[in-house]
Every structure is written in structure tokens, then in C-alpha cells.
Enzyme design. Sequence first.
Site, PDB file in Angstrom:
ATOM      1  N   SER A 146      39.066  37.033  37.868  1.00  0.00           N
ATOM      2  CA  SER A 146      40.509  36.969  38.062  1.00  0.00           C
ATOM      3  C   SER A 146      40.921  35.533  38.422  1.00  0.00           C
ATOM      4  CB  SER A 146      40.892  37.974  39.157  1.00  0.00           C
ATOM      5  OG  SER A 146      42.262  38.214  39.188  1.00  0.00           O
ATOM      6  N   ASP A 193      41.137  46.873  31.435  1.00  0.00           N
ATOM      7  CA  ASP A 193      41.875  45.908  32.260  1.00  0.00           C
ATOM      8  C   ASP A 193      43.152  45.506  31.522  1.00  0.00           C
ATOM      9  OD1 ASP A 193      42.815  43.760  33.752  1.00  0.00           O
ATOM     10  OD2 ASP A 193      40.881  42.755  33.886  1.00  0.00           O
ATOM     11  N   HIS A 232      41.306  46.295  36.044  1.00  0.00           N
ATOM     12  CA  HIS A 232      40.951  44.953  36.508  1.00  0.00           C
ATOM     13  C   HIS A 232      39.911  44.987  37.623  1.00  0.00           C
ATOM     14  CE1 HIS A 232      41.494  40.713  37.038  1.00  0.00           C
ATOM     15  NE2 HIS A 232      41.984  40.832  38.255  1.00  0.00           N
TER      16      HIS A 232
END
Lengths: 400, 400
Positions: free
Chosen positions: A177, A345, A378
Amino acid sequence: MSPVETARPGSVGVVETQYVDLPGPLALDCGRELSQVRVAYETYGELSPTRDNVILVCHALSGDAHAAGVSATPGAESTRDGFAAEERDGAAGRALGWWDGMIGPGKAFDTDRFFVVSTNLLGGCRGTTGPGSTDPATGAPYGADFPVITVADMVRTERAFLDALGIERLYAVAGGSLGGMQALQWAVSHPDQVDHIVVIASTHALHPQGVAWNAIAREAIRADPDWQGGHYEGTGRKPDAGMGVARMIGHVTYLSGQALDDKFHRRLQDRDDLAYSITEPEFQVESYLEHQAASFVKRFDANTYLYTSRALTYFDLARQHGDGSLADALAGVRARTLLIAFSSDWLYPPVASEEIEAALRADGKDVELHVIDAPYGHDCFLLEEARQTPLIRAFLGEGG
Amino acid sequence: MSPVETARPGSVGVVETQYVDLPGPLALDCGRELSQVRVAYETYGELSPTRDNVILVCHALSGDAHAAGVSATPGAESTRDGFAAEERDGAAGRALGWWDGMIGPGKAFDTDRFFVVSTNLLGGCRGTTGPGSTDPATGAPYGADFPVITVADMVRTERAFLDALGIERLYAVAGGSLGGMQALQWAVSHPDQVDHIVVIASTHALHPQGVAWNAIAREAIRADPDWQGGHYEGTGRKPDAGMGVARMIGHVTYLSGQALDDKFHRRLQDRDDLAYSITEPEFQVESYLEHQAASFVKRFDANTYLYTSRALTYFDLARQHGDGSLADALAGVRARTLLIAFSSDWLYPPVASEEIEAALRADGKDVELHVIDAPYGHDCFLLEEARQTPLIRAFLGEGG
């Protein structure tokens, strides 16, 4: 913390967070300078005599320097939460590092071989200088006077921190991320000092829907009167209500719809029939979100959320380094690149990693992409350790 | 309003909202009763002598009785907003009905043939009794003392309203989203009085991610101190900040990620470089959301949002009518059913319509489902008129 826990196979054991004060000021993208910057960090494993085995691990929006092992600080709270905490910590609340499943002897980032370094990022609220820190120019907390920072500023801070430790080269930089953005930025900003980057569930530029979710989360915080224009430190009030809403939004974007369905369905909260209330949680998923919000506001600073959310929204390699072309932005990269994305995701979707892969290939670079078919959204980058581990170990070279 | 507008082909012209006071009290699902209920409504077309040509149109969360034509009320604001308003109203702000493209001479709901009736739903803030209305028992606004309502309660209100108009049977009930839930509920609650239902971009039960988004939006409103426990009427303050956040969340869920990308990309707001601000909108999508929030809070009541959001979250045909089985819940349906869903709608995804279709087929009912491949997300039900129109006209029988 019981001896059993520290002794479990693959654990780096008890770890103490340490601090370094940077010797000089940091020049930031916004044109301002920050002086007296402190960086919180932890290390796992042993630095080799030639200092050639260093892996820098970069955390995401809500993480901190405590990436692995068990915190030495009494009462420390883990930054692992949501599905990640529930799946593995149970109710014990042990302060395990947020990537403990990935860092340790025999793990993806193998501390029998590598010296793994983890810092709290610039603007953070867990030891590194951020908006809650004292501004040396005024003697008061920065609050909303803290300069607006970028991912490149985070990397500048990490570079200066490693200088202070006497480390010049990095065998690898890794993160998921926002952490993956830092890894990409390292490869662009310091191409001669990074041998490998591991970029997980990340992107070269957040898509507009992600920009929107972040804008709404920030709006929720700023709209809370207790935010007080960003100067709530020392007032006895802080924007917990707004932060709670921001965290709830984040949580739902970190998970897939399917994961929420599998876990909660439409089950009601502790009853068989409706309570007919507009104030009380009625469905289990509602009370889960309330719980996540309540635990988050206890450990995380609202201004850090604002600044970090802004930085990850700004991140745009093509705009900042390639005049609109991602291939141009990545033309100078010398690191080998491992990209991992997750099928479910939708915040950092696989297509973003595919774009990075295509740009690096167009530049003739060494890159591999693996899209893991997994259902959690995610948050997979924190949950799907077993499937990431062999990919990362192979990429970093299994040999010794 | 210029004569040109009222004269344009397919328009029902200038329309005045009317009101009916229901003669008796309404018994609600929560066990409470509401007395002195007023219903705001509009009608388009002519009621046939045998009263067999009535179509009831039901609105979604933020709509009202003004479904078609141009409002006769000076200064009335259209409930059309977001992409829907921009695409078709331009900047003129004419108070066009929210489904004007679908209702009128020669349109999907053809007023040359049908008598179309549209009401503001129970709990609304545009003329029908809702939390902003005066509680006859106290003489003060209900506020959060308004009873928690369900979709079935909305349908009870519509049934009592049609009784007051002397209309027993409905040729059709139609609506999108929450409006589609009402159509389904009509077919279940009053199987002998409904010949057709048109259920667009709707569901038999919102999935957990949708439950979560609604819970977060409600939390944003309740967390605003100006909500004042739901009793803000007459205080001079109302929870605009929380409502703004709620609306932003709603907006992003109504659109597809692709639609946001196509429209805004990552374009900056009126400049070429970053402003480095955590308070100002920086990307165009950010300022778009701010604009949507600001215009919504002017025209919509926060408590109505809470109650309506709760009602659509509760809606669960299988739980409420089938002991967990959707086929059982729909076993008594006699209406022919038209289902329309949109490929890019992730809030009310096509799979929900497929489940309804499968359950009705298992019951041996007359049902057709069309999934329209369109990019705008949930808002397609307000935007994709041209492609819905032939489906609906054919379903309702083109003949006269």
C-alpha cells in the site's frame, strides 16, 4: 507476554523501539524545511560486516515502526487490527508487529540472513516527528501548521535516517500500500542505492475513486468541531468522532464485499428480530465497524491521518517524475522489482500493478508481477503471508 | 421557466405538488402508530373511467413526489443531482422531476396511456409526514422520536393514500433502488392489487457492504454535534457537516470507479501543480464531492436520511416473509415482474436481481431480467433512460 510467545518458531522475540535524531534539517517538496526530526525505528536480525544485507520495510497508513516480534513496551498496542488482528491475535491483545508473519527467521524477510529495518514514517504519531510533535520554532505542537508532506519526503527522511545509522545501500525496500509507494519512490529517487524493491498491493497513482474515499475520510475528521482547525493538542478534546467515521470508511475499502459477506452476512446483533433503532447497531457488520473505530481512535492521531492520507493521494510517479509518462518516470530505475497484487483488492487493484509492470518492461527493466487470487481485498497484504512468502524468498534469492 | 421548456416534446408540463391527509392512523412494523399522516403527491396523465391505468412510481433515498415535468412551485429545487443533473439540466437549475426522462407522453411510463402517480415516501422531508413534521401528541417536531419505519410501512402509506384517492388496483408499481424495494413489497403485501412491477437497480436485501456504507453515513450524521440527539428542529443549527459526509459517501457508492475515472481522472483543481494543503480540495473529484454535499444539505433533511437509510437496510424479503427463503417470500406474488440491473452497479449489483429472478422462476412466476451493460454504476437507473424505455414499454404492453 508469556515466554511461550517469545519462543515460538519464527519470532524475532522481544523488540524495543529506538530513536534517532537527524543531524540536519529536511528540505521538503512543499518548499519548507523541517528541523530536529526524530525517527522511531526497530531492527531485526544482524547487520553484516559489509553492511550489504539491509532490508528497509515501509509501513502503510496506520502502521508504525513495530513491524515484527513482541513489543518490549509494557501496554503497547499492536497496530494490527481489523481482520488481520482478529485472524491471528485472538482476543489477547498482544502487541505483535504489524508484519510479524513476514519478518523473522525463515520468513519472507528472513532475519537469519537479512538485517531488517523498520521506521515510523515522517508525519507519523508513533515516535517519528509528525503534527503532534513540538515545533522547535514555537515550542508548541505543530498541529495543522505541520508542513504538507509527500511520499518523496518520507523517503528523504528514511535516507537521512539510514545515513545516521551508517547504512548506504539497501538490499531491498519492501512495503504494501503506502509502503509500496515508498519502495517505488526509493527506486526512482535513489536508483544506485537499492538492489530490489518489493511492492505489494500498491500503485503508481491512486485512482479517482481512491482519491475520493481519502477526501471523504479527511472531510469527516476536519468536520468534527473537536478538530479545532487542526490545533486540538493540549485542549483535552480531539476529533474522535470524525476519526471514527474516517476509519470506518477506510475499513470497508480495505476489504472486499465478498469478505464482508462471508464474515457477517446480514446477521443481526445478538438477537433474532429487529430492534427498530436509528442509533444502535443492528447488524453485526455495523457493530464490527463501531468496534474498529473505537479501538483506532485510541491509538492513532487524527492529524497524522490527514497528512498521511494527503501524501498517498498526491503520489503520482508519472506526473512527478515522467511528465505524464510512467515509463519515463521509471526509466532510471536499477532495482529489480517484485510486484504482488490481489485479485479482490479494489482500492489498489491489480491493474495498477500491471501498469507498473508494463512501464518497467517497456524500459527493459527486470520485473515480475504475481496476482494472487485471494478474497480479502486490500488487507490481503497483511493476511496472505503464506502465499507471498515463497514469492518474496525466491525473489530475494534463497541462498546464503 | 420559459415556455420553450414546458412545450418540449415528451414533457408533462408544469406540475403542482398536492397533498392528502390520511383519514386514519397507520399501524407500523415497529408496533407504533402514526396518526395525522399527510402524503405529498403528483399525478401525470389522465385516470381512465374504469381506473385501470394507474402506475405508482416510487422514489429512492433522496427523491420526492416531483418525478416528472417542471415544478409549479417558484424557486423549487430539483432533487436531481450528481451526474444525473449535470448531464441533462446543465447549470440552469430548472426544477425538473427526478425521473422526467422516463415519465411523459411517449416515454417509458407513457402518460398518453397511463395515469402515473408519484408520492413522497413516509418519513420524507418533501411534504409527506416525516421526522421534521409536528407530532400531534406534543405539538413539537418528532425529530428522533419519529417511529423507525420500514419499506412495508412506506407501502402501507401508499396503500392508504391510494384508498383516499379511490384507487384500488395498480396496473404497475415501478421504482429504482429503494423505489424498487417498494415495488417488490407491493407485490408481496398486495398480490391481488398489482398487475406489474418494474424493479430497477434494486435488491431483495442489501448486501453487507451496502449495509456498512449506510451505517457509516448515518454515523457521520449522528456524530455531528449539531444533530443534537436528533432534536435539531427549531434550534437554528442542523448537522450539515455530517450530512455532507454522508452524501459524499453515498455519491461514491452510486457511481462506478470507471465513471469517476472517465470524468475526473486525477486532474488537479484549476492549477498545474500541487497546492500542498490538507484543507483545500486539490483534485477535481474532491471539489466535485464538496459541491455535491453543499447542494444536498440545502434541500434534504438529515433525520429523513437516517430513517430512510435504516429502512432500506432493514429490507429483507426472505427474512421478513419467507423464513429465510426468498422463493417462499415470493410464492404469493401475482404481478408480472420486470427486473433491470446495470453491469457497473456495485451497490445494487446484477447478482441481486438474478437472485430475485431465480426465486420467481422457481415459484413458476412470470419474470424477465435485463442486465444493461452501462458504465455509470447505480446512478444508471437515472441516466440510462434510452435503453430502459423500450424494455419497459414492451413489458407494460405497447398497445392502447
